[in-house]
Motif scaffolding. Structure first.
Motif, PDB file in Angstrom:
ATOM      1  N   THR A  78     -24.946 -39.125 -70.570  1.00  0.00           N
ATOM      2  CA  THR A  78     -25.746 -40.345 -70.669  1.00  0.00           C
ATOM      3  C   THR A  78     -27.230 -40.021 -70.735  1.00  0.00           C
ATOM      4  OG1 THR A  78     -24.086 -41.658 -69.509  1.00  0.00           O
ATOM      5  CG2 THR A  78     -26.337 -42.508 -69.496  1.00  0.00           C
ATOM      6  N   TRP A  79     -27.663 -39.069 -69.944  1.00  0.00           N
ATOM      7  CA  TRP A  79     -29.069 -38.655 -69.934  1.00  0.00           C
ATOM      8  C   TRP A  79     -29.471 -38.117 -71.301  1.00  0.00           C
ATOM      9  CZ3 TRP A  79     -31.482 -33.636 -69.900  1.00  0.00           C
ATOM     10  CH2 TRP A  79     -32.822 -33.631 -69.474  1.00  0.00           C
ATOM     11  N   LEU A  80     -28.624 -37.290 -71.891  1.00  0.00           N
ATOM     12  CA  LEU A  80     -28.915 -36.720 -73.202  1.00  0.00           C
ATOM     13  C   LEU A  80     -28.949 -37.801 -74.276  1.00  0.00           C
ATOM     14  CD1 LEU A  80     -29.345 -34.176 -74.949  1.00  0.00           C
ATOM     15  CD2 LEU A  80     -26.851 -34.014 -75.135  1.00  0.00           C
ATOM     16  N   VAL A  81     -27.990 -38.713 -74.242  1.00  0.00           N
ATOM     17  CA  VAL A  81     -27.949 -39.793 -75.233  1.00  0.00           C
ATOM     18  C   VAL A  81     -29.184 -40.685 -75.114  1.00  0.00           C
ATOM     19  CG1 VAL A  81     -26.735 -41.917 -75.884  1.00  0.00           C
ATOM     20  CG2 VAL A  81     -25.455 -39.796 -75.538  1.00  0.00           C
ATOM     21  N   TYR A 140     -25.010 -55.886 -84.883  1.00  0.00           N
ATOM     22  CA  TYR A 140     -26.051 -55.766 -85.888  1.00  0.00           C
ATOM     23  C   TYR A 140     -26.291 -54.324 -86.300  1.00  0.00           C
ATOM     24  CZ  TYR A 140     -27.106 -60.574 -84.446  1.00  0.00           C
ATOM     25  OH  TYR A 140     -27.033 -61.898 -84.135  1.00  0.00           O
ATOM     26  N   ARG A 141     -25.858 -53.371 -85.455  1.00  0.00           N
ATOM     27  CA  ARG A 141     -26.011 -51.968 -85.799  1.00  0.00           C
ATOM     28  C   ARG A 141     -24.689 -51.234 -85.924  1.00  0.00           C
ATOM     29  NH1 ARG A 141     -30.356 -50.556 -88.358  1.00  0.00           N
ATOM     30  NH2 ARG A 141     -30.056 -48.404 -87.721  1.00  0.00           N
ATOM     31  N   GLY A 142     -23.585 -51.892 -85.590  1.00  0.00           N
ATOM     32  CA  GLY A 142     -22.277 -51.340 -85.862  1.00  0.00           C
ATOM     33  C   GLY A 142     -21.777 -50.279 -84.910  1.00  0.00           C
ATOM     34  N   HIS A 143     -22.350 -50.191 -83.693  1.00  0.00           N
ATOM     35  CA  HIS A 143     -21.879 -49.197 -82.740  1.00  0.00           C
ATOM     36  C   HIS A 143     -20.518 -49.592 -82.171  1.00  0.00           C
ATOM     37  CE1 HIS A 143     -25.442 -46.723 -82.721  1.00  0.00           C
ATOM     38  NE2 HIS A 143     -26.209 -47.768 -82.480  1.00  0.00           N
ATOM     39  N   SER A 144     -19.656 -48.612 -81.982  1.00  0.00           N
ATOM     40  CA  SER A 144     -18.352 -48.841 -81.372  1.00  0.00           C
ATOM     41  C   SER A 144     -18.502 -49.026 -79.866  1.00  0.00           C
ATOM     42  CB  SER A 144     -17.421 -47.663 -81.654  1.00  0.00           C
ATOM     43  OG  SER A 144     -17.845 -46.528 -80.925  1.00  0.00           O
ATOM     44  N   HIS A 145     -17.424 -49.452 -79.217  1.00  0.00           N
ATOM     45  CA  HIS A 145     -17.451 -49.615 -77.768  1.00  0.00           C
ATOM     46  C   HIS A 145     -17.797 -48.292 -77.070  1.00  0.00           C
ATOM     47  CE1 HIS A 145     -14.581 -53.287 -78.191  1.00  0.00           C
ATOM     48  NE2 HIS A 145     -15.838 -53.678 -78.150  1.00  0.00           N
ATOM     49  N   ALA A 146     -17.201 -47.201 -77.548  1.00  0.00           N
ATOM     50  CA  ALA A 146     -17.457 -45.905 -76.922  1.00  0.00           C
ATOM     51  C   ALA A 146     -18.921 -45.500 -77.076  1.00  0.00           C
ATOM     52  CB  ALA A 146     -16.550 -44.832 -77.526  1.00  0.00           C
ATOM     53  N   ALA A 150     -21.839 -44.840 -74.165  1.00  0.00           N
ATOM     54  CA  ALA A 150     -22.693 -43.657 -74.108  1.00  0.00           C
ATOM     55  C   ALA A 150     -24.172 -44.031 -74.119  1.00  0.00           C
ATOM     56  CB  ALA A 150     -22.380 -42.727 -75.287  1.00  0.00           C
ATOM     57  N   LEU A 151     -24.528 -45.022 -74.938  1.00  0.00           N
ATOM     58  CA  LEU A 151     -25.931 -45.425 -75.048  1.00  0.00           C
ATOM     59  C   LEU A 151     -26.455 -46.072 -73.778  1.00  0.00           C
ATOM     60  CD1 LEU A 151     -26.133 -46.922 -78.660  1.00  0.00           C
ATOM     61  CD2 LEU A 151     -27.503 -45.033 -77.779  1.00  0.00           C
ATOM     62  N   THR A 152     -25.615 -46.909 -73.167  1.00  0.00           N
ATOM     63  CA  THR A 152     -26.076 -47.690 -72.017  1.00  0.00           C
ATOM     64  C   THR A 152     -25.753 -47.060 -70.674  1.00  0.00           C
ATOM     65  OG1 THR A 152     -24.026 -48.988 -71.957  1.00  0.00           O
ATOM     66  CG2 THR A 152     -25.820 -49.831 -73.333  1.00  0.00           C
ATOM     67  N   GLY A 153     -24.811 -46.110 -70.661  1.00  0.00           N
ATOM     68  CA  GLY A 153     -24.385 -45.530 -69.396  1.00  0.00           C
ATOM     69  C   GLY A 153     -23.408 -46.397 -68.627  1.00  0.00           C
ATOM     70  N   THR A 158     -16.590 -52.133 -68.734  1.00  0.00           N
ATOM     71  CA  THR A 158     -17.712 -53.059 -68.514  1.00  0.00           C
ATOM     72  C   THR A 158     -18.329 -53.467 -69.837  1.00  0.00           C
ATOM     73  OG1 THR A 158     -18.180 -52.061 -66.366  1.00  0.00           O
ATOM     74  CG2 THR A 158     -19.951 -53.338 -67.381  1.00  0.00           C
ATOM     75  N   VAL A 159     -18.456 -52.526 -70.761  1.00  0.00           N
ATOM     76  CA  VAL A 159     -18.977 -52.846 -72.092  1.00  0.00           C
ATOM     77  C   VAL A 159     -18.108 -53.907 -72.751  1.00  0.00           C
ATOM     78  CG1 VAL A 159     -19.260 -51.940 -74.436  1.00  0.00           C
ATOM     79  CG2 VAL A 159     -20.139 -50.652 -72.488  1.00  0.00           C
ATOM     80  N   LYS A 160     -16.802 -53.716 -72.713  1.00  0.00           N
ATOM     81  CA  LYS A 160     -15.891 -54.669 -73.361  1.00  0.00           C
ATOM     82  C   LYS A 160     -15.977 -56.049 -72.721  1.00  0.00           C
ATOM     83  CE  LYS A 160     -12.464 -51.283 -74.923  1.00  0.00           C
ATOM     84  NZ  LYS A 160     -11.042 -50.886 -74.876  1.00  0.00           N
ATOM     85  N   SER A 161     -15.979 -56.088 -71.390  1.00  0.00           N
ATOM     86  CA  SER A 161     -15.991 -57.388 -70.715  1.00  0.00           C
ATOM     87  C   SER A 161     -17.314 -58.111 -70.931  1.00  0.00           C
ATOM     88  CB  SER A 161     -15.706 -57.216 -69.216  1.00  0.00           C
ATOM     89  OG  SER A 161     -16.689 -56.423 -68.587  1.00  0.00           O
ATOM     90  N   ARG A 162     -18.430 -57.379 -70.944  1.00  0.00           N
ATOM     91  CA  ARG A 162     -19.724 -58.022 -71.179  1.00  0.00           C
ATOM     92  C   ARG A 162     -19.836 -58.547 -72.603  1.00  0.00           C
ATOM     93  NH1 ARG A 162     -24.545 -54.620 -68.079  1.00  0.00           N
ATOM     94  NH2 ARG A 162     -23.735 -54.907 -65.967  1.00  0.00           N
TER      95      ARG A 162
END
Length: 199
Positions: A78-81, A140-146, A150-153, A158-162
């Protein structure tokens, strides 16, 4: 004499060894995560030369600041991303067409009816900040759930539910039926990502 890098060595240990000046640890970190960073960079920047430059900068920033890494605050991945994501955004802002690029990021699909676009913008603006960030990155940018995780940590569940809660909120604002609106399908590749919803 430095110890050899074992392939099962945790990323956090690689960063500790990078902080001690071991270049082999940086090489191993690059081997593990370069593909992920290149994928994120291609989606955000689109220009291969910019992606190459920014990914290499991200790894060099990680090398220079490895001693600042705090495993209590985030995982090494997460830090690297987050370092790479910051560099990608900086590259967008530094472009001569930065205003268009960044505005484009926050716009719905090109070619949409102006009325529909205005309604969608109003619905997104009504979301709270964490939900709005996920919707903008996913739809709007097409990022997958995974990739969002990685981007948000955030944990994948949690990503899916939000995202689901955000889209339900948008439907309410737009006056549409809850659940089942085809306009709000999961982001590309989202349902192919392993991992379940939170309990």
């Amino acid at each position: 004499m430095t110890l050899p890098i074992h392939p099962d060595l945790p990323d956090e240990d690689l960063l500790r060894r990078m902080a001690a000046g071991e270049e082999d640890a940086l090489t191993e970190l690059h081997r593990r995560h370069a593909r992920l960073l290149y994928g994120l960079g291609r989606r955000m920047l689109r220009h291969p030369d910019d992606v190459d430059c920014c990914v290499q900068d991200a790894f060099m920033n990680a090398w220079r600041h490895a001693a600042r890494f705090d495993p209590a605050r985030a995982s090494a991945k997460t830090w690297l991303v987050s370092i790479a994501h910051h560099r990608f955004l900086q590259q967008l802002r530094d472009r001569p067409d930065a205003a268009l690029e960044l505005a484009d990021w926050d716009q719905p699909t090109h070619g949409a009816d102006p009325t529909d676009r205005a309604l969608a913008e109003r619905a997104v603006a009504a979301l709270d900040a964490p939900q709005r960030q996920l919707v903008e990155l996913a739809y709007y940018r097409g990022h997958s759930h995974a990739e969002l995780a990685a981007l948000t940590g955030l944990p994948l569940g949690t990503v899916k539910s939000r995202l689901r809660a955000a889209l339900d909120r948008m439907r309410q604002i737009l006056g549409g039926p809850p659940n089942g609106d085809p306009l709000y399908a999961p982001p590309p590749g989202g349902e192919d990502v392993p991992g379940g919803d939170p309990a």
